[in-house]
Design an enzyme around this catalytic site. Structure first.
Site, short mmCIF file in Angstrom:
data_model
loop_
_atom_site.label_atom_id
_atom_site.label_comp_id
_atom_site.label_asym_id
_atom_site.label_seq_id
_atom_site.Cartn_x
_atom_site.Cartn_y
_atom_site.Cartn_z
N GLY A 73 75.56 10.10 7.87
CA GLY A 73 74.65 10.67 8.86
C GLY A 73 73.47 9.78 9.16
O GLY A 73 73.50 8.58 8.87
N HIS A 113 77.09 3.31 13.72
CA HIS A 113 78.05 4.40 13.51
C HIS A 113 78.81 4.70 14.81
O HIS A 113 80.03 4.91 14.79
CB HIS A 113 77.31 5.68 13.10
CG HIS A 113 76.57 5.59 11.79
ND1 HIS A 113 75.20 5.66 11.71
CD2 HIS A 113 77.01 5.45 10.53
CE1 HIS A 113 74.83 5.58 10.44
NE2 HIS A 113 75.90 5.45 9.71
P1 AMP Z 1 76.73 4.93 6.21
O1 AMP Z 1 76.37 6.16 6.99
O2 AMP Z 1 75.60 3.98 6.00
O3 AMP Z 1 77.52 5.26 4.96
O4 AMP Z 1 77.74 4.14 7.13
C1 AMP Z 1 78.91 4.74 7.64
C2 AMP Z 1 79.80 3.67 8.24
O5 AMP Z 1 79.08 3.00 9.30
C3 AMP Z 1 80.18 2.59 7.23
O6 AMP Z 1 81.54 2.23 7.42
C4 AMP Z 1 79.25 1.47 7.57
O7 AMP Z 1 79.74 0.19 7.22
C5 AMP Z 1 79.13 1.61 9.08
N1 AMP Z 1 77.90 0.95 9.55
C6 AMP Z 1 76.64 1.13 9.07
N2 AMP Z 1 75.77 0.31 9.70
C7 AMP Z 1 76.50 -0.41 10.59
C8 AMP Z 1 76.19 -1.43 11.53
N3 AMP Z 1 74.95 -1.89 11.68
N4 AMP Z 1 77.19 -1.94 12.28
C9 AMP Z 1 78.47 -1.49 12.12
N5 AMP Z 1 78.83 -0.53 11.24
C10 AMP Z 1 77.87 0.00 10.49
#
Ligand code: AMP
Length: 281
Positions: A31, A37
């Site tokens: 989230g 995301h």
């Molecule tokens: P998180 O909510 O931080 O657990 O991220 C959820 C998903 O979004 C994970 O697969 C992350 O690698 C991806 N994600 C987070 N930040 C980025 C970004 N800046 N660019 C691309 N994907 C991202």
């Protein structure tokens, strides 16, 4: 869009959506959504006929002194963003739905889980692998979408899917960045104005590595030495690690002869940020 809190209900709705529409794409998140995301959701939309997402701040991947309780939580606005992007099912369970008090089963991807962030965050990747396995069992997706931003997570999830015979494909999407290079992260919201100003040093250090690599440098110690110099100009930023590793095994690579991952983690105040690039000779 439907918001679901129960695991059994989510599984039933995902099975029905698959039977109705075909290929189910899945985007797991914690989230506090940002454009990174949403880039995963767009990829999922393009490659599947129905998209499910999850929002779950997973207690099992936070250490006792980490930011679990203050991690940003905006369920309402996150749901609006997902709805706007065409996500059909959003799974947002309470912690007690995912972990019973007497939960005793964990998924450990040995070796890889102790590398990169796993060294300074013991237990982190055990928590990640466990929650991803649980989410895969609940959603039963055909394809799951992850960001290259969390490169070690990608290696660990891929290995788990292979080793434990999960019947799904993993798609990895590129890192989405701010105009000054800072990788988007839910944790960027913690940064004060001065910290935000210093934060692109992670990206600058990686850019320096890429320039040297493009100029022919293949020795990892030389690349790391140059990258570390960038941090001298930012004394408020404390480097945690900067490593050149194999992107699948996460083992250090002294010379770059095949595809390599350059990964960096640093602390600015109480905020820990990560970033990486892939290099290919
Ligand atoms: P998180 O909510 O931080 O657990 O991220 C959820 C998903 O979004 C994970 O697969 C992350 O690698 C991806 N994600 C987070 N930040 C980025 C970004 N800046 N660019 C691309 N994907 C991202």
């Amino acid at each position: 869009m439907r918001l679901i809190q129960g695991a059994e209900e989510m599984r039933g709705l995902c099975r029905a959506a698959k039977a109705r529409s075909g290929r189910l794409g899945f985007v797991p998140t914690m989230g506090a959504l940002h454009a990174g995301h949403l880039s995963l959701v767009r990829a999922a939309r393009a490659q599947s006929s129905v998209v499910a997402a999850s929002i779950f701040v997973n207690p099992a991947q936070f250490g006792p002194r980490e930011d679990y309780s203050r991690y940003p939580r905006n369920l309402e606005s996150d749901c609006a963003l997902f709805e706007n992007e065409g996500v059909e099912l959003v799974f947002a369970p309470e912690a007690g739905e995912m972990y019973r008090e007497d939960s005793a089963s964990w998924v450990l991807v040995e070796g890889l889980s102790e590398r990169l962030c796993g060294r300074t965050r013991p237990g982190h990747f055990r928590g990640v692998a466990t929650v991803v396995a649980k989410l895969f069992h609940i959603v039963e997706p055909d394809i799951a979408f992850f960001g290259q931003k969390d490169a070690a997570q990608v290696a660990i999830v891929r290995r788990m899917v292979r080793d434990l015979n999960f019947a799904l494909a993993i798609v990895v999407c590129p890192i989405v960045r701010e105009p000054d290079g800072l990788a988007l992260s839910s944790r960027n919201a913690y940064l004060g104005p001065e910290e935000r100003y210093s934060a692109p040093v992670l990206f600058r250090s990686l850019e320096r590595v890429r320039r040297l690599f493009d100029g022919g440098e293949r020795n990892s110690s030389e690349l790391i030495r140059a990258a570390r110099e960038e941090f001298l100009a930012e004394p408020a930023v404390r480097l945690d690690y900067l490593e050149v590793v194999d992107p699948d095994s996460l083992e250090p690579e002294p010379e770059i002869r095949k595809k390599a991952l350059v990964a960096v983690a640093a602390r600015i105040g109480s905020t820990r940020l990560i970033d990486n690039i892939l290099l290919e000779p």
